[in-house]
Design an enzyme around this catalytic site. Structure first.
Site, PDB file in Angstrom:
ATOM      1  N   HIS A 157     -73.309 -19.033 -38.238  1.00 52.75           N
ATOM      2  CA  HIS A 157     -71.906 -19.325 -38.533  1.00 52.75           C
ATOM      3  C   HIS A 157     -71.480 -18.485 -39.725  1.00 52.75           C
ATOM      4  O   HIS A 157     -71.146 -19.010 -40.770  1.00 52.75           O
ATOM      5  CB  HIS A 157     -71.720 -20.805 -38.880  1.00 52.75           C
ATOM      6  CG  HIS A 157     -71.912 -21.722 -37.728  1.00 52.75           C
ATOM      7  ND1 HIS A 157     -71.029 -22.725 -37.426  1.00 52.75           N
ATOM      8  CD2 HIS A 157     -72.869 -21.803 -36.797  1.00 52.75           C
ATOM      9  CE1 HIS A 157     -71.456 -23.398 -36.373  1.00 52.75           C
ATOM     10  NE2 HIS A 157     -72.575 -22.850 -35.980  1.00 52.75           N
ATOM     11  N   GLU A 548     -70.394 -36.804 -35.614  1.00 53.15           N
ATOM     12  CA  GLU A 548     -69.691 -35.890 -36.507  1.00 53.15           C
ATOM     13  C   GLU A 548     -68.250 -36.245 -36.812  1.00 53.15           C
ATOM     14  O   GLU A 548     -67.670 -35.676 -37.744  1.00 53.15           O
ATOM     15  CB  GLU A 548     -69.754 -34.460 -35.950  1.00 53.15           C
ATOM     16  CG  GLU A 548     -69.445 -34.333 -34.478  1.00 53.15           C
ATOM     17  CD  GLU A 548     -69.822 -32.964 -33.924  1.00 53.15           C
ATOM     18  OE1 GLU A 548     -69.902 -32.000 -34.699  1.00 53.15           O
ATOM     19  OE2 GLU A 548     -70.032 -32.861 -32.712  1.00 53.15           O
ATOM     20  N   ASP A 588     -67.123 -31.591 -39.433  1.00 55.29           N
ATOM     21  CA  ASP A 588     -66.076 -32.193 -38.618  1.00 55.29           C
ATOM     22  C   ASP A 588     -65.635 -33.545 -39.160  1.00 55.29           C
ATOM     23  O   ASP A 588     -64.469 -33.923 -39.011  1.00 55.29           O
ATOM     24  CB  ASP A 588     -66.556 -32.323 -37.170  1.00 55.29           C
ATOM     25  CG  ASP A 588     -66.478 -30.996 -36.425  1.00 55.29           C
ATOM     26  OD1 ASP A 588     -65.352 -30.556 -36.131  1.00 55.29           O
ATOM     27  OD2 ASP A 588     -67.524 -30.397 -36.167  1.00 55.29           O
ATOM     28  N   ARG A 626     -74.992 -29.519 -42.866  1.00 51.16           N
ATOM     29  CA  ARG A 626     -74.224 -29.115 -44.043  1.00 51.16           C
ATOM     30  C   ARG A 626     -73.803 -27.655 -43.935  1.00 51.16           C
ATOM     31  O   ARG A 626     -74.560 -26.820 -43.458  1.00 51.16           O
ATOM     32  CB  ARG A 626     -75.064 -29.285 -45.317  1.00 51.16           C
ATOM     33  CG  ARG A 626     -75.315 -30.713 -45.724  1.00 51.16           C
ATOM     34  CD  ARG A 626     -76.584 -30.859 -46.546  1.00 51.16           C
ATOM     35  NE  ARG A 626     -76.647 -29.936 -47.657  1.00 51.16           N
ATOM     36  CZ  ARG A 626     -76.261 -30.210 -48.914  1.00 51.16           C
ATOM     37  NH1 ARG A 626     -75.769 -31.393 -49.182  1.00 51.16           N
ATOM     38  NH2 ARG A 626     -76.375 -29.317 -49.873  1.00 51.16           N
ATOM     39  N   ARG A 760     -62.303 -25.062 -35.293  1.00 55.44           N
ATOM     40  CA  ARG A 760     -63.639 -25.280 -35.839  1.00 55.44           C
ATOM     41  C   ARG A 760     -63.548 -25.500 -37.354  1.00 55.44           C
ATOM     42  O   ARG A 760     -62.660 -24.988 -38.026  1.00 55.44           O
ATOM     43  CB  ARG A 760     -64.544 -24.095 -35.534  1.00 55.44           C
ATOM     44  CG  ARG A 760     -64.851 -23.971 -34.068  1.00 55.44           C
ATOM     45  CD  ARG A 760     -65.976 -22.992 -33.791  1.00 55.44           C
ATOM     46  NE  ARG A 760     -66.333 -23.068 -32.384  1.00 55.44           N
ATOM     47  CZ  ARG A 760     -67.118 -23.994 -31.865  1.00 55.44           C
ATOM     48  NH1 ARG A 760     -67.655 -24.908 -32.650  1.00 55.44           N
ATOM     49  NH2 ARG A 760     -67.389 -24.020 -30.584  1.00 55.44           N
TER      50      ARG A 760
END
Length: 929
Positions: A157, A548, A588, A626, A760
């Site tokens: 990511h 989440e 999230d 995290r 996202r």
């Protein structure tokens, strides 16, 4: 040009100031030489105006900035952005080196002092000291290590856009700084080092910092593997060795006892397909193969070097029968080595490992001649056994010191990395599983109507199928592309188990888990690939539900309670050691409910899970999802682990390492070892010292509940209930431009919509960081505390102050918020707000944000007792303050480029400038995505 403010600097930080000034001077010289004096003068003029604007939102400074920035040509703009971006990157390198310097200074002070100073927080030494003082026995520690698992999990990511070429040059600069720091250099050597620094900075300046094309999944895998070369191969064995040696020094009973491989590496890169259509079975296969190739290539090189070192002559030393047998079985018949049994044994091991690499398809990792044909190793354990044979022989025959060098490190590497390198998780969204399972049932038995069934009906049907040994799928049926792809993934995972062992793909994570059927659906897919065997009651992969959203966190204990109430599932769980992993999503949940509510609901979920697992006698392993920023669960790992409720860390913890955090933590080997040590030390302390600690006082819990309710209402009221907020977000941030940046293989949104719900978490947080609001890291706190004080006028503030002093959870929460607010800048954010075309919308939203920002700072200071943000962390405060004159201009330049771009300027240099500014701002903020 100076990179640091000329204010009073504590003596211990003078080397940092000197390094920053040196790098700033060399970069300034480079800019003058390459771009001319005029560019350098513009950089200085912008910096001075930026300082005045930052200090008090000086309107004259604003006009001067706008005049200067508007007059820049497109090409000149990008030169200025590059200059400030590199200032930020170089300052990071200097600060990293200073952290290493201070750690070494502390260690050397202990070595030379009559009374050694207390070990530093987060070190293994301090953890062992605390355990010893608490009366923790050797048996207690051995029992913990036998079941322990500490696993940082690298994920793809990225919120940085740097190429590996630039990271490599930065590492070269870091190494040169370390060399200057650790050696007494002659004037000639000092000049030579400075010249090398100048060359590296010039190379950086002449190298494109941006990627021209979007990364593919395999590119992300290769980038992730770089950190094994930088840090993990070399430093993980050092962490283990340090722990083992300190245990032996404390208690001779440990002797030469070796610890199990409890500290391991994990990865999502190539297995995480939640919203990423490019992660396919083929991508999974390639990722696993590249990982294995990297591991075996390293082992072969180390084995070759080991053979060069162990030149012991059998006429001078005794050798065990087992080593003699390895030597005799070796195809090495060279007369030059006939009296060197260790070398002959190692030559044979090299031949076997080379044959193993060839059998696994790694045809280009053998860099040295192979002495002859040899059988393959069946698995990594067999290779480790041969290395153990060498070790035992050396120790038994007076050469124990030789076993503690390269051989010790190689043995530890093999025990940690095996032939698979890192455990690669699979991840997919529960909605996909629902569609796939529904299709499988419908194809096998038309009219089943799986989607229309109640939860009870789904569970009953799934359990019935899971009891049957026959497959549900058929080679004679055609399936949709989605179903075929999901089936191919689990079959590829099964193939990986056969090739590399079960540790290669040990976990399957379910995003958006909300019901027991979500877990059982994955169990059914595993069964289709032979990864679950109904008759034997065996499951070869851990199924990990990920909770989440705020609603999911509030329900997760009920879901797990219902799941554990199913005898069929508990039978399968026994084959996994009666332990269950649960993943908690920070990103999230924050986007859903805001910073304060997310943190509180995560904490409460852990407390409830602890109780449910205890009642069912199931071991709990938490996987913390995290991110790098505080808004995504980031912050110091040591404090975060110790802030968990008692019983949450039962010797096992997994934590994702995401985005620019991976480079920040693990590209520098010294910092990398320090971060690995922190994870191990915190897990030891949390497991053995905090496991039985009492729950927080009822007053604390009630106060947090009320604060969370107030923060939730404020956050939801702004983000989800304010008309036009979605438009405000897209126009006042660089989110649209981020979505088009080549930062990874995954799309920015789960769908094509612009809804906040579908965005996202990474670009959501990253967008707010770029405009310097950092909204996900604090919004709602001021409103929550104001409401609390209105309802509790007499003792409300005193209770919050007590909570801050006494409760690690509340301390960590406010400490992270303190850092985020210190990095925010409301003056610059006000300029981004002006990008919103609708003035009424802008005037309706930004003043609310400004007021909440002011209230949050005021209440944070009142609770902590600080006079200013980061009073308790002066080094970080100085770091941030020194960065602002070089960070703020990037924001101002970005705003001007956004105006041009959105006005229709199609010049590619404008887009490039925006992307360069995004990179520079992210570097300056460090933990922003």
């Amino acid at each position: 040009m100076s990179l640091i403010n000329p204010e009073a600097t504590p003596s211990k930080d003078l080397p940092l100031r000197d390094d920053i000034r040196l790098l700033g001077r060399l970069l300034g010289d480079t800019i003058r030489e390459q771009e001319g004096e005029a560019v350098y003068e513009i950089v200085e003029r912008i910096r001075q105006s930026s300082i005045r604007f930052h200090r008090d939102e000086d309107e004259t400074a604003r006009r001067d900035l706008e005049t200067t920035l508007n007059s820049l040509s497109r090409g000149r703009t990008n030169q200025i952005i590059r200059a400030y971006s590199y200032f930020s990157h170089l300052a990071n390198l200097a600060e990293d080196q200073h952290h290493v310097r201070r750690s070494r200074a502390h260690a050397m002070a202990g070595a030379h002092a009559a009374v050694a100073p207390a070990p530093r927080e987060g070190t293994i030494g301090r953890a062992l000291k605390l355990l010893r003082e608490a009366g923790i026995t050797q048996a207690d520690l051995q029992a913990l290590f036998a079941k322990a698992l500490v696993c940082p999990v690298l994920t793809a990511h990225p919120t940085e856009v740097r190429r590996k070429s630039t990271i490599d040059r930065e590492m070269e600069i870091a190494q040169l700084l370390a060399q200057r720091d650790r050696q007494h250099l002659t004037p000639e050597e000092k000049a030579s080092t400075e010249e090398a620094l100048r060359r590296a900075i010039l190379t950086l300046w002449q190298t494109s910092i941006l990627r021209r094309t979007r990364l593919k999944v395999i590119d992300e895998v290769v980038n992730g593997l770089s950190y094994y070369d930088y840090t993990f191969f070399r430093e993980l064995p050092r962490v283990y060795a340090s722990l083992e040696d300190q245990l032996a020094a404390i208690d001779p009973a440990w002797g030469n006892m070796e610890l199990p491989a409890f500290l391991r590496m994990g990865s999502w890169i190539g297995g995480d397909r939640d919203g990423n259509p490019f992660v396919t079975a083929d991508a999974l296969r390639q990722a696993l193969q590249l990982q294995s190739k990297h591991a075996l290539g390293f082992y072969l090189e180390e084995l070759h070097c080991l053979g060069g070192e162990l030149s012991l002559d059998g006429r001078f030393v005794n050798v065990s029968e087992q080593v003699q047998e390895l030597a005799e079985a070796s195809p090495d018949r060279s007369p030059h080595r006939q009296d060197e049994p260790y070398r002959r044994a190692i030559s044979g091991m090299y031949a076997r490992l080379a044959a193993t690499a060839q059998a696994l398809g790694h045809f280009d990792v053998v860099r040295h001649p192979v002495v002859g044909e040899a059988p393959v190793y069946t698995d990594a354990e067999e290779f480790a056994g041969d290395l153990m044979t060498l070790h035992v022989s050396l120790v038994s025959n007076g050469s124990a010191a030789l076993s503690r060098g390269r051989l010790r490190k190689l043995r530890r590497n093999v025990s940690v990395f095996g032939f698979h390198l890192a455990s690669l998780d699979l991840r997919q969204n529960s909605d996909v599983h629902e569609r796939v399972v529904a299709e499988l049932f419908e194809k096998a038995n038309p009219g089943t109507g799986y989607k229309e069934l109640s939860e009870e009906g789904r569970v009953a049907l799934l359990l019935e199928e899971l009891r049957s040994p026959r497959p549900l799928t058929s080679p004679f049926l055609d399936y949709s592309a989605e179903t075929a792809s999901e089936l191919a993934i689990v079959h590829e995972a099964a193939q990986a188990h056969r090739r590399y062992g079960q540790a290669s793909v040990p976990n399957y994570v379910i995003s958006k888990a909300g019901d027991p059927s979500d877990v059982l659906e994955v169990a059914l897919l595993l069964k289709e690939a032979g990864l679950l065997r109904p008759r034997e009651g065996e499951m070869h992969v851990n199924i990990v539900p990920l909770f989440e959203t705020i609603a999911d966190l509030r329900q997760c204990s009920k879901v797990m309670d219902a799941l554990f109430g199913l005898p069929d599932y508990m039978r399968l769980l026994r084959s996994r050691g009666q332990a269950q992993e649960v993943m908690l999503g920070y990103s999230d949940s924050n986007k859903d409910g805001g910073f304060l509510t997310s943190g509180w609901e995560l904490y409460k979920a852990e407390i409830e899970l602890i109780e449910v697992f205890k009642r069912h006698d199931v071991g709990l392993r938490l996987f913390h999802g995290r991110g790098g920023s505080v808004g995504r669960g980031g912050g110091p790992s040591y404090q975060a682990i110790l802030a968990q409720p008692g019983g949450a860390v039962q010797g096992a913890i997994r934590i994702t390492e995401q985005g620019e955090v991976i480079a920040g933590k693990y590209s520098n080997p010294d910092l990398g070892r320090r971060n690995l040590e922190i994870l191990a030390a915190a897990t030891l302390e949390a497991s053995l010292l905090h496991s039985g600690q009492s729950a927080p006082r009822d007053e604390y819990l009630q106060a947090m509940e009320e604060l969370s309710d107030g923060a939730f209402r404020a956050y939801r009221g702004l983000v989800y209930e304010t008309e036009g907020f979605e438009r405000y977000f897209w126009e006042s941030t660089v989110i649209g431009e981020i979505a088009n940046l080549n930062i990874g293989s995954r799309p920015a949104s789960r769908t094509n919509s612009r809804r906040i719900e579908d965005l996202r978490a990474i670009p959501w947080v990253f967008g707010w960081a770029q405009c310097r609001l950092m909204l996900p890291g604090w919004y709602g706190f001021g409103s929550a505390v104001n409401a609390w004080l209105r309802d509790h006028p007499d003792s409300g503030l005193a209770l919050l102050q007590e909570m801050y002093r006494e409760w690690p959870f509340f301390q960590a929460l406010l400490s992270n918020m303190d850092m985020v607010l210190a990095k925010s800048n409301i003056a610059i954010a006000s300029r981004y707000a002006r990008l919103v075309e609708d003035k009424d919308l802008r005037d309706a939203i930004f003043p609310r944000i400004r007021q909440e920002w002011e209230d949050s700072i005021a209440k944070l200071l009142a609770i902590t007792g600080q006079q200013a943000l980061l009073d308790g962390n002066p080094l970080l405060a100085r770091s941030i303050r020194n960065r602002f004159p070089y960070l703020d201009p990037l924001n101002h330049l970005q705003i001007e480029l956004l105006k041009r771009h959105r006005a229709g300027d199609a010049d590619e240099r404008v887009v490039e400038g925006i992307h360069l500014s995004i990179n520079g701002i992210a570097a300056g903020l460090r933990n922003s995505g």
